[in-house]
Write a protein that holds these residues in place. Structure first.
Motif, mmCIF file in Angstrom:
data_model
loop_
_atom_site.group_PDB
_atom_site.id
_atom_site.type_symbol
_atom_site.label_atom_id
_atom_site.label_comp_id
_atom_site.label_asym_id
_atom_site.label_seq_id
_atom_site.Cartn_x
_atom_site.Cartn_y
_atom_site.Cartn_z
ATOM 1 N N ALA A 1 0.857 -1.187 0.000
ATOM 2 C CA ALA A 1 0.000 0.000 0.000
ATOM 3 C C ALA A 1 0.892 1.235 0.000
ATOM 4 C CB ALA A 1 -0.910 0.025 1.223
ATOM 5 N N ILE A 2 0.510 2.202 -0.809
ATOM 6 C CA ILE A 2 1.213 3.480 -0.848
ATOM 7 C C ILE A 2 0.176 4.565 -0.561
ATOM 8 C CG2 ILE A 2 2.725 5.022 -2.152
ATOM 9 C CD1 ILE A 2 3.300 2.601 -4.035
ATOM 10 N N ILE A 3 0.432 5.344 0.480
ATOM 11 C CA ILE A 3 -0.488 6.395 0.915
ATOM 12 C C ILE A 3 0.130 7.743 0.549
ATOM 13 C CG2 ILE A 3 -1.675 7.434 2.887
ATOM 14 C CD1 ILE A 3 -1.271 4.649 4.320
ATOM 15 N N PHE A 4 -0.554 8.482 -0.318
ATOM 16 C CA PHE A 4 -0.068 9.783 -0.773
ATOM 17 C C PHE A 4 -0.793 10.899 -0.015
ATOM 18 C CE2 PHE A 4 0.947 6.978 -4.268
ATOM 19 C CZ PHE A 4 2.231 7.376 -4.611
ATOM 20 N N HIS A 5 -0.019 11.738 0.651
ATOM 21 C CA HIS A 5 -0.569 12.856 1.418
ATOM 22 C C HIS A 5 -1.149 13.924 0.495
ATOM 23 C CE1 HIS A 5 2.774 15.538 0.384
ATOM 24 N NE2 HIS A 5 3.584 14.508 0.619
ATOM 25 N N GLY A 6 -1.854 14.859 1.096
ATOM 26 C CA GLY A 6 -2.456 15.952 0.352
ATOM 27 C C GLY A 6 -1.534 17.156 0.232
ATOM 28 N N THR A 7 -2.038 18.172 -0.421
ATOM 29 C CA THR A 7 -1.311 19.419 -0.649
ATOM 30 C C THR A 7 -0.856 20.045 0.664
ATOM 31 O OG1 THR A 7 -2.656 19.820 -2.613
ATOM 32 C CG2 THR A 7 -1.491 21.719 -1.695
ATOM 33 N N GLY A 8 0.429 20.368 0.747
ATOM 34 C CA GLY A 8 0.969 21.020 1.933
ATOM 35 C C GLY A 8 1.080 20.128 3.154
ATOM 36 N N ALA A 9 0.776 18.864 3.004
ATOM 37 C CA ALA A 9 0.802 17.940 4.145
ATOM 38 C C ALA A 9 2.103 17.141 4.146
ATOM 39 C CB ALA A 9 -0.410 17.010 4.095
ATOM 40 N N ASN A 10 2.145 16.150 5.030
ATOM 41 C CA ASN A 10 3.303 15.272 5.131
ATOM 42 C C ASN A 10 2.831 13.942 5.694
ATOM 43 O OD1 ASN A 10 3.833 15.091 8.165
ATOM 44 N ND2 ASN A 10 3.712 17.319 7.850
ATOM 45 N N PRO A 11 3.684 12.933 5.677
ATOM 46 C CA PRO A 11 3.263 11.590 6.109
ATOM 47 C C PRO A 11 2.851 11.464 7.570
ATOM 48 C CG PRO A 11 5.267 11.449 4.807
ATOM 49 C CD PRO A 11 5.029 12.914 5.076
#
Length: 175
Positions: free
Chosen positions: A4-14
């Motif tokens: 699974a690869i979880i991609f954060h949103g704009t301006g966010a981080n893991p």
């Protein structure tokens, strides 16, 4: 091996929102989980960001992609190039949801290729999304791609000022 690869949103981080919680849940279920940090997401044009994303990860039919907001928009471009088993777009969008610049969006998409490559497609949007990543955006993608659309009243599913540290629904949707 399930991945699974979880991609954060704009301006966010893991480390924000439900990303660490979901990563831990999936790891407990024997997934190999990546939660990469892409500070250039929705800052640099998607055509410039996409090659590094494609090179940094392995994708196959045992891969689940999860994207939140700008990360969900990134999945659309990504799915034109890779085939996966499931893609879940949380607060996703395929057109400008508001008046902000959206360099993560492409001018157009190869919807047939995305449909063929996306595996089980799931769109989770909220009727009360403060950024316009709402059920209409989810419906626009669902209409073009099929899959499953889920509409909630949960804001942006985590953001500055909206704690959303766990996301049990999302965990249940991933086999």
């Amino acid at each position: 091996m399930r991945r699974a690869i979880i991609f954060h949103g704009t301006g966010a981080n893991p480390g924000v929102a439900w990303y660490p919680w979901l990563a831990a849940q999936l790891t407990e279920r024997a997934y190999e989980v990546e939660v990469p940090h892409y500070p250039g997401l929705n800052v640099e044009p998607v055509a410039e960001l996409l090659p590094s994303v494609l090179e940094a990860h392995r994708f196959d039919e045992n891969t689940v992609l999860v994207g939140h907001s700008g990360g969900a928009a990134l999945l659309l471009a990504l799915l034109e190039h890779v085939r996966v088993g499931q893609a879940v777009l949380v607060a996703g969008y395929c057109t400008r949801p508001n008046d902000a610049d959206e360099p993560v969006l492409q001018a157009d998409y190869d919807w047939d290729t995305i449909r063929a490559n996306g595996g089980e497609l799931v769109f989770i949007n909220s009727r009360i999304d403060p950024y316009g990543c709402d059920e209409h955006q989810g419906r626009a993608m669902f209409t073009r791609l099929g899959g499953t659309q889920i509409v909630r009243d949960d804001g942006h599913f985590g953001d500055y000022g909206q704690p959303y540290d766990e996301f049990p629904l999302l965990n249940r949707l991933i086999p």
